[in-house]
Design an enzyme around this catalytic site. Structure first.
Site, PDB file in Angstrom:
ATOM      1  N   THR A  46       0.688  -1.186  -0.051  1.00 40.21           N
ATOM      2  CA  THR A  46       0.110   0.013  -0.098  1.00 40.21           C
ATOM      3  C   THR A  46       1.100   1.082  -0.505  1.00 40.21           C
ATOM      4  O   THR A  46       0.293   2.785  -0.350  1.00 40.21           O
ATOM      5  CB  THR A  46      -0.748  -0.050   0.911  1.00 40.21           C
ATOM      6  OG1 THR A  46      -1.296  -1.236   1.061  1.00 40.21           O
ATOM      7  CG2 THR A  46      -2.234   0.958   0.588  1.00 40.21           C
ATOM      8  N   TYR A 134       4.817 -12.212   4.448  1.00 44.04           N
ATOM      9  CA  TYR A 134       4.166 -11.615   3.624  1.00 44.04           C
ATOM     10  C   TYR A 134       3.981 -12.436   2.413  1.00 44.04           C
ATOM     11  O   TYR A 134       5.275 -12.779   1.579  1.00 44.04           O
ATOM     12  CB  TYR A 134       4.632 -10.325   3.027  1.00 44.04           C
ATOM     13  CG  TYR A 134       3.425  -9.636   2.779  1.00 44.04           C
ATOM     14  CD1 TYR A 134       2.268 -10.182   2.714  1.00 44.04           C
ATOM     15  CD2 TYR A 134       3.918  -8.129   2.161  1.00 44.04           C
ATOM     16  CE1 TYR A 134       1.685  -9.335   1.480  1.00 44.04           C
ATOM     17  CE2 TYR A 134       3.264  -7.543   1.426  1.00 44.04           C
ATOM     18  CZ  TYR A 134       1.455  -7.932   0.916  1.00 44.04           C
ATOM     19  OH  TYR A 134       0.542  -7.463   0.092  1.00 44.04           O
ATOM     20  N   LYS A 162       1.308 -12.979   7.059  1.00 45.75           N
ATOM     21  CA  LYS A 162       0.639 -12.068   6.131  1.00 45.75           C
ATOM     22  C   LYS A 162      -0.017 -12.834   4.677  1.00 45.75           C
ATOM     23  O   LYS A 162       1.027 -13.216   3.933  1.00 45.75           O
ATOM     24  CB  LYS A 162       0.992 -10.793   6.185  1.00 45.75           C
ATOM     25  CG  LYS A 162      -0.437 -10.215   5.038  1.00 45.75           C
ATOM     26  CD  LYS A 162       0.218  -8.645   4.881  1.00 45.75           C
ATOM     27  CE  LYS A 162      -0.950  -7.771   4.017  1.00 45.75           C
ATOM     28  NZ  LYS A 162      -0.769  -6.444   3.074  1.00 45.75           N
ATOM     29  N   VAL A 204      -3.970  -7.013   8.611  1.00 43.24           N
ATOM     30  CA  VAL A 204      -3.217  -6.295   7.746  1.00 43.24           C
ATOM     31  C   VAL A 204      -4.039  -5.299   6.662  1.00 43.24           C
ATOM     32  O   VAL A 204      -4.345  -5.852   5.681  1.00 43.24           O
ATOM     33  CB  VAL A 204      -1.711  -6.420   7.470  1.00 43.24           C
ATOM     34  CG1 VAL A 204      -0.891  -4.891   6.906  1.00 43.24           C
ATOM     35  CG2 VAL A 204      -0.815  -7.244   8.575  1.00 43.24           C
TER      36      VAL A 204
END
Length: 294
Positions: A46, A134, A162, A204
């Site tokens: 992001t 991740y 994540k 998240v």
């Protein structure tokens, strides 16, 4: 380390001429802390880390640490195309007081699972901080296989993952076979209720940049209170917006527009990502107002 709660992967603000506008982060950080997020992540997807120079990434890590002033837990996204660059970013973050790191597969080079493991272990050897893995193969090009995760059992710094594949089956396996050493975090926003129902205790969420209060409320209802019936009603209000984010093809642009609508403008995305069209803004605004009217 406890990864429970809402973690916000901070946007990177840009000015009209495309330069990093770090000053725009201060009101956003203050608002996120006031609304009760558990942690801030600098250098996530992001935050458009892939479009930033190494110097810009280091400056952002330092700027956020100074703005947060110890009021919230900080995680540094350190993904890069080389192991050395990832380690350099991680050491820089550790020196600034970051409490954890976010470790993804290096993008574009597509390492094998053995190469990915060697990369990950080198990061742990050098940085020695609690880490959230991740797994986002749609963006990195490399999945974190179950054998790779099994090999990390002996490394206590790897404490969370994540999960952003969108595979419910994979999420089920993670919770069933790996939750004893990895805390599973929701990384697929439109599946958050399913993650919470299966025992995830963290989310998240990129949209928490502009609606952190609603994220925290859903987390508290599902995880803290254990009320999945009430949580389902809250999630239903969320879904039009979350579906648009995950399936609309312009995740970062929508998040930044959400910040604008919430009164915390952060500019547009850096090219090659282009601004939203008027029709796309209208579509997003409807979903945003639907959530905010709840």
């Amino acid at each position: 380390m406890n990864f429970d709660g809402i973690w916000t992967p901070l946007v990177t603000p840009f000015s009209a001429d495309g330069q990093v506008d770090a000053a725009a982060l201060q009101p956003l950080i203050d608002a996120l802390i006031e609304q009760g997020v558990s942690g801030l992540i600098v250098g996530g997807t992001t935050g458009e880390y892939y479009a930033l120079s190494n110097a810009e990434r280091r400056a952002l890590l330092q700027g956020v640490a100074e703005m947060a002033r110890g009021r919230v837990t900080l995680m540094a996204g350190i993904n890069a195309t080389s192991t050395d660059e990832s380690i350099g970013l991680g050491l820089h973050a550790r020196g600034l007081g970051y409490q954890s790191i976010l470790v993804a597969a290096p993008y574009y080079c597509q390492p094998t699972q053995d190469e990915l493991l060697a990369h990950t272990l080198a990061i742990d050897d050098a940085i020695n901080l609690p880490a959230m893995l991740y797994n986002f193969p749609a963006r990195t090009g490399t999945a974190m296989g179950f054998e790779y995760l099994e090999a990390l059992r002996a490394r206590p710094n790897f404490q969370s993952i994540k999960e952003s594949t969108g595979s419910i089956e994979r999420m089920h396996h993670l919770v069933s076979a790996h939750a004893d050493h990895l805390q599973v975090a929701c990384g697929m926003d439109d599946q958050v209720l399913e993650f919470f129902a299966w025992g995830a205790r963290s989310w998240v969420g990129g949209a928490s940049n502009f609606c952190a209060r609603q994220h925290v409320a859903l987390y508290k209802t599902c995880v803290v209170d254990g009320d999945l019936v009430a949580g389902r009603a809250l999630a239903a209000r969320f879904l039009p917006l979350l579906n648009l984010l995950e399936q609309g093809g312009k995740f970062c642009q929508y998040v930044k527009y959400g910040c604008e609508l919430s009164g915390l403008p952060v500019g547009v995305t850096r090219r090659p990502l282009l601004p939203l069209t008027s029709a796309e803004k209208d579509r997003f605004r409807i979903a945003y107002e639907h959530l905010m009217d709840a």
